[in-house]
Design an enzyme around this catalytic site. Structure first.
Site: not given
Ligand code: ATP
Length: 498
Positions: A110, A337, A117
């Site tokens: 993944g 924007e 971990t």
């Protein structure tokens, strides 16, 4: 008496030095030698401490604190698949009764930062095993045989550590397994091949009756690169996908990382989860941490929603920079924007979360969108809407300045990627096509046809909103930020143009 020999020795030494000084000897050189000796001893001891705390390097692996499955947010499917697999280790009698081959390897695949971990650490705790970890890159050496030796040492050290701790099993976790487990080519990379061969040999040497039992867990985000020998039954035969969390998962992860942080009553984690669409667990942890830093810097007692909102921007776009832009540049960026924001609201009402005119990372301004819900399937109409949102910055610049700027480069990359997805999914006028049938020319033709058509539509959409552009521009230039709600208010107040 023998127990106190150190104290007696030191006391006797001091008394002797005192006596020598008293009868007129120069004891200074002796004192200097003792001081240097003590300093050296202290330095060696503290290095020793560091080595034990940080883990011993090169093939010996790192032993870490263990954590439980409860501390891993989202990933419910990965967790239950893993627990199911681990039950083979937890119930050895049943395994033996049914003659089941022992589980040797579990591969977690993944994207980075999704908790692979953490799952390996939780697996060690669940099975009451010792946990030893190493990363694929630690085995990479120029010299043939060194990597293989380190693999041997890793397994040896796991067995020794488990025996010393009185445990019956050990979890050996190898992160970035693709570094050593890539497909063998038998030629140029002899060192890598030997390292991988050694890993396969170690895996083949694992038996049910062995004590301590070794379970190998490995993680990669490039499973397709792995040598088929690693993936065959009897090696890494359990593959568990650890994907990016959905909204519920994100909320869960945020909750875990908020446990030790004071949150203001205005914080709704479900809203933060909504705004952090596409974030990994590691990014969500970072959002919580950055928000806490913002709150502390402002000398607040609690973390508020605005701290979390700024933290999301920071994790998504990078830290605010103090790049000085000219007034003309700022205006152009604001128009660009606003083009994105207006199109986004028209195509997907309610989707703008913030419009900002402050430089962050590489950008001089940005619009943060807020997806209404996670989505896994997209229609052609939806994707065309996304392309229009991407193109609308450039479209707005064309409307107001008659030309575009380099500010649209990233937008165009995004638009091209969507076109590629549409072609490969058979959503364009080309119908269902095989990627290998597409020549660079045919790609160029379909991209320009689609992008030109959507650019025209976007311009048409924006042309009727000049008033809104100008009002919002004024606010952005003075305040630098427009929240989604305020922006929608401006849209509602805009006089309908003829
Ligand atoms: P990589 O592929 O880069 O090695 P990974 O998938 O192994 O990443 P982890 O090292 O497990 O990711 O996660 C990094 C950090 O992100 C963790 O220490 C934790 O703080 C946070 N994190 C990631 N996923 C989760 C999760 N599902 N729940 C809680 N915290 C998470």
């Amino acid at each position: 008496m023998l127990k106190h020999w150190k104290e007696l020795l030191i006391g006797g030494g001091i008394a002797l030095l005192g006596f020598l000084a008293y009868i007129g000897y120069n004891v200074m050189p002796v004192l200097i030698v003792i001081a240097i000796g003590s300093l050296l001893l202290f330095a060696v001891k503290s290095r020793g401490h560091l080595a034990t705390a940080g883990g011993d390097r090169h093939g010996q692996g790192r032993v870490a604190q263990q954590l439980s499955f409860d501390e891993i947010g989202g990933q419910e499917r990965a967790k239950s698949e893993l627990i199911e697999a681990l039950d083979f280790i937890v119930k050895p009698e049943e395994i033996a009764r049914f003659g089941i081959r022992p589980l040797k390897g579990i591969l977690l695949t993944g994207p980075p930062g999704t908790g692979k971990t953490l799952l390996a650490k939780a697996a060690a705790r669940y099975t009451d095993s010792i946990y030893v970890a190493a990363s694929g890159s630690e085995f990479v050496e120029m010299y043939v045989g060194v990597g293989a030796g380190r693999i041997r040492d890793l397994f040896k050290s796991a067995r020794q550590k488990a025996a010393k701790a009185g445990k019956n099993s050990a979890v050996v976790f190898i992160d970035e397994i693709d570094v050593i487990g890539g497909k063998r080519d038998g030629g140029q990379h002899r060192e890598y091949d030997q390292t991988l061969n050694q890993l396969l040999t170690e895996m083949d040497g694992i038996h049910t009756s062995e004590s301590p039992r070794i379970l190998i867990m490995a993680a990669t985000n490039r499973k397709e690169m792995l040598d088929p020998a690693l993936l065959r039954p009897g090696r890494f035969d359990r593959h568990i996908g650890v994907e990016l969390p959905d909204k519920k998962g994100r909320e869960h992860i945020l909750g875990i990382h908020a446990r030790n942080k004071p949150l203001h009553a205005d914080v709704e984690l479900s809203r933060v989860a909504e705004e952090s669409f596409g974030f990994s667990g590691a990014q969500l942890e970072s959002v919580m941490n950055e928000a806490a830093i913002y709150a502390m810097r402002e000398e607040e007692q609690e973390i508020s929603h605005r701290h979390l909102s700024s933290a999301i921007d920071k994790v998504m776009m990078g830290e605010k920079t103090d790049r000085e832009a000219t007034r003309e540049e700022r205006e152009r960026v604001a128009i660009h924007e606003l083009g994105h924001a207006i199109t986004a609201e028209l195509v997907r009402p309610g989707s703008v979360s913030t419009v900002a005119l402050s430089p962050r990372g590489q950008a001089l301004g940005y619009v943060r969108h807020q997806p209404q819900q996670d989505q896994y399937l997209y229609t052609a109409e939806f994707l065309e809407g996304q392309i229009m949102i991407a193109l609308s910055g450039a479209a707005a610049e064309e409307i107001f300045y008659g030309s575009r700027s380099t500010g649209s480069r990233g937008d165009f990359d995004q638009a091209m990627n969507i076109v590629r997805t549409m072609v490969e999914s058979g959503l364009t006028e080309l119908g269902i096509v095989d990627r290998s049938m597409m020549t660079p020319d045919s790609w160029a033709k379909i991209s320009s046809t689609m992008l030109d058509k959507l650019m025209q539509q976007t311009k048409q959409l924006l042309l009727g909103h000049r008033q809104l552009f100008l009002r919002a521009l004024d606010i952005l230039l003075t305040e630098e930020n427009l929240s989604g709600d305020r922006f929608r208010e401006l849209m509602r107040e805009e006089p309908v143009s003829a």
